[in-house]
Design a protein around this motif. Structure first.
Motif, PDB file in Angstrom:
ATOM      1  N   THR A 118       0.840  -1.198   0.000  1.00 16.77           N
ATOM      2  CA  THR A 118       0.000   0.000   0.000  1.00 16.77           C
ATOM      3  C   THR A 118       0.873   1.245   0.000  1.00 16.77           C
ATOM      4  O   THR A 118       2.000   1.242   0.514  1.00 16.77           O
ATOM      5  N   ASN A 119       0.334   2.308  -0.600  1.00 17.12           N
ATOM      6  CA  ASN A 119       1.027   3.597  -0.670  1.00 17.12           C
ATOM      7  C   ASN A 119       2.457   3.437  -1.202  1.00 17.12           C
ATOM      8  O   ASN A 119       3.422   3.937  -0.626  1.00 17.12           O
ATOM      9  N   THR A 120       2.560   2.691  -2.305  1.00 15.27           N
ATOM     10  CA  THR A 120       3.856   2.425  -2.922  1.00 15.27           C
ATOM     11  C   THR A 120       4.127   3.437  -4.026  1.00 15.27           C
ATOM     12  O   THR A 120       3.268   3.691  -4.876  1.00 15.27           O
ATOM     13  N   GLN A 121       5.323   4.033  -4.012  1.00 14.12           N
ATOM     14  CA  GLN A 121       5.701   5.003  -5.035  1.00 14.12           C
ATOM     15  C   GLN A 121       6.052   4.266  -6.327  1.00 14.12           C
ATOM     16  O   GLN A 121       7.035   3.533  -6.385  1.00 14.12           O
ATOM     17  N   ALA A 151       3.934  13.016  -4.987  1.00 12.76           N
ATOM     18  CA  ALA A 151       4.148  11.585  -5.202  1.00 12.76           C
ATOM     19  C   ALA A 151       2.894  10.923  -5.765  1.00 12.76           C
ATOM     20  O   ALA A 151       1.770  11.340  -5.489  1.00 12.76           O
ATOM     21  N   THR A 152       3.130   9.894  -6.568  1.00 14.79           N
ATOM     22  CA  THR A 152       2.038   9.049  -7.047  1.00 14.79           C
ATOM     23  C   THR A 152       2.099   7.740  -6.275  1.00 14.79           C
ATOM     24  O   THR A 152       3.056   6.978  -6.412  1.00 14.79           O
ATOM     25  N   LEU A 153       1.106   7.491  -5.457  1.00 13.68           N
ATOM     26  CA  LEU A 153       1.106   6.312  -4.599  1.00 13.68           C
ATOM     27  C   LEU A 153       0.097   5.291  -5.117  1.00 13.68           C
ATOM     28  O   LEU A 153      -1.024   5.640  -5.488  1.00 13.68           O
ATOM     29  N   CYS A 154       0.520   4.022  -5.127  1.00 12.91           N
ATOM     30  CA  CYS A 154      -0.331   2.947  -5.635  1.00 12.91           C
ATOM     31  C   CYS A 154      -0.562   1.894  -4.559  1.00 12.91           C
ATOM     32  O   CYS A 154       0.321   1.618  -3.733  1.00 12.91           O
ATOM     33  N   CYS A 198      -4.003   3.338  -8.449  1.00 10.25           N
ATOM     34  CA  CYS A 198      -3.031   4.430  -8.379  1.00 10.25           C
ATOM     35  C   CYS A 198      -3.739   5.784  -8.407  1.00 10.25           C
ATOM     36  O   CYS A 198      -3.153   6.802  -8.823  1.00 10.25           O
ATOM     37  N   GLY A 199      -5.003   5.787  -7.994  1.00  9.65           N
ATOM     38  CA  GLY A 199      -5.746   7.037  -7.987  1.00  9.65           C
ATOM     39  C   GLY A 199      -6.083   7.481  -9.396  1.00  9.65           C
ATOM     40  O   GLY A 199      -6.232   6.665 -10.312  1.00  9.65           O
TER      41      GLY A 199
END
Length: 252
Positions: free
Chosen positions: A140-143, A233-236, A170-171
């Protein structure tokens, strides 16, 4: 499985067998028996063949053959049937197998022949299909800008396809990548490789099957997303679960 062969000199005793009397003492030429049950391993409810030959020589062997069964070594034999051996001494029948155990045939002889017996063991089983977990991973919340990569430890697959459940979020940003199974240390693969699934622009199913050509190797996931705004940041959130259908055999 080739059954045991016993001779009349051993004086077959049926006193411990429900439904049978003590066999008569041996007489005349040496009496022998060959007895076997086939197949020696079957699925419950299958037909098996019990067959053999008893006596001495090729003629003069007509007589009664009693059939017995016991499930365990400490169980008593129960009589399950009676056959007639022909002049050649041959006898046989078929029946349904529902439990593993020993089958025994007792040849009662005649005025010129003594007694003899033989036994054989049959394994009886049932099967059922279950889903075996091969590997699961989540983050979770991986860049994932510019890219994130992960691979599993080495695993050995069973037979058949690998079913994968793959979730990615990834939003609002664009993202995409690939997931597959390989034994290549550099994770190289060609387009259309049955062991891989590509997700251009993130599009594609969340449930799918892989058909790897390698029986052992590792899973490899690569995923990338575009940067949302400068410095942001882009978090996936990524996860996948791989299973295979496995047959479980239970002996009765």
């Amino acid at each position: 499985m080739l059954g045991t062969s016993l001779i009349a000199a051993a004086a077959v005793l049926a006193a411990g067998m429900t439904g049978g009397a003590q066999a008569p003492a041996g007489r005349g030429p040496l009496t022998e028996m060959t007895f076997a049950v086939s197949p020696d391993s079957v699925k419950a409810g299958s037909r098996i063949t019990l067959a053999g030959v008893a006596g001495a020589g090729s003629s003069g062997n007509a007589g009664v053959v009693d059939l017995y069964f016991r499930k365990g070594e400490n169980d008593d034999y129960l009589r399950i049937g009676r056959l007639a051996a022909g002049d050649s001494g041959r006898f046989g029948t078929t029946m349904t197998a529902n439990a593993s155990g020993d089958y025994m045939a007792v040849y009662r002889g005649n005025k010129q022949r003594g007694t003899a017996s033989g036994s054989d063991y049959v394994s009886v089983y049932t099967t059922r299909t279950i889903k075996r977990l091969v590997y699961a991973w989540s983050a979770t919340n991986t860049q994932c800008h510019p890219v994130c990569r992960t691979h599993s430890p080495d695993v050995t697959l069973g037979t058949g396809p690998v079913h994968v459940s793959f979730q990615r979020d990834c939003g609002p940003t664009r993202s995409g990548g690939s997931l597959g199974f390989t034994d290549d240390p550099w994770n190289k693969h060609e387009p259309g490789d049955p062991g891989w699934r590509e997700f251009p622009e993130g599009a594609g199913p969340t449930e799918f099957d892989l058909a790897p050509t390698a029986p052992a190797g590792h899973f490899y996931l690569t995923w990338s997303s575009v940067q949302r705004e400068r410095g942001q940041a882009t978090l996936c959130n990524l996860s996948y679960r791989a299973t295979q259908d496995t047959t479980v055999v239970t002996y009765l």
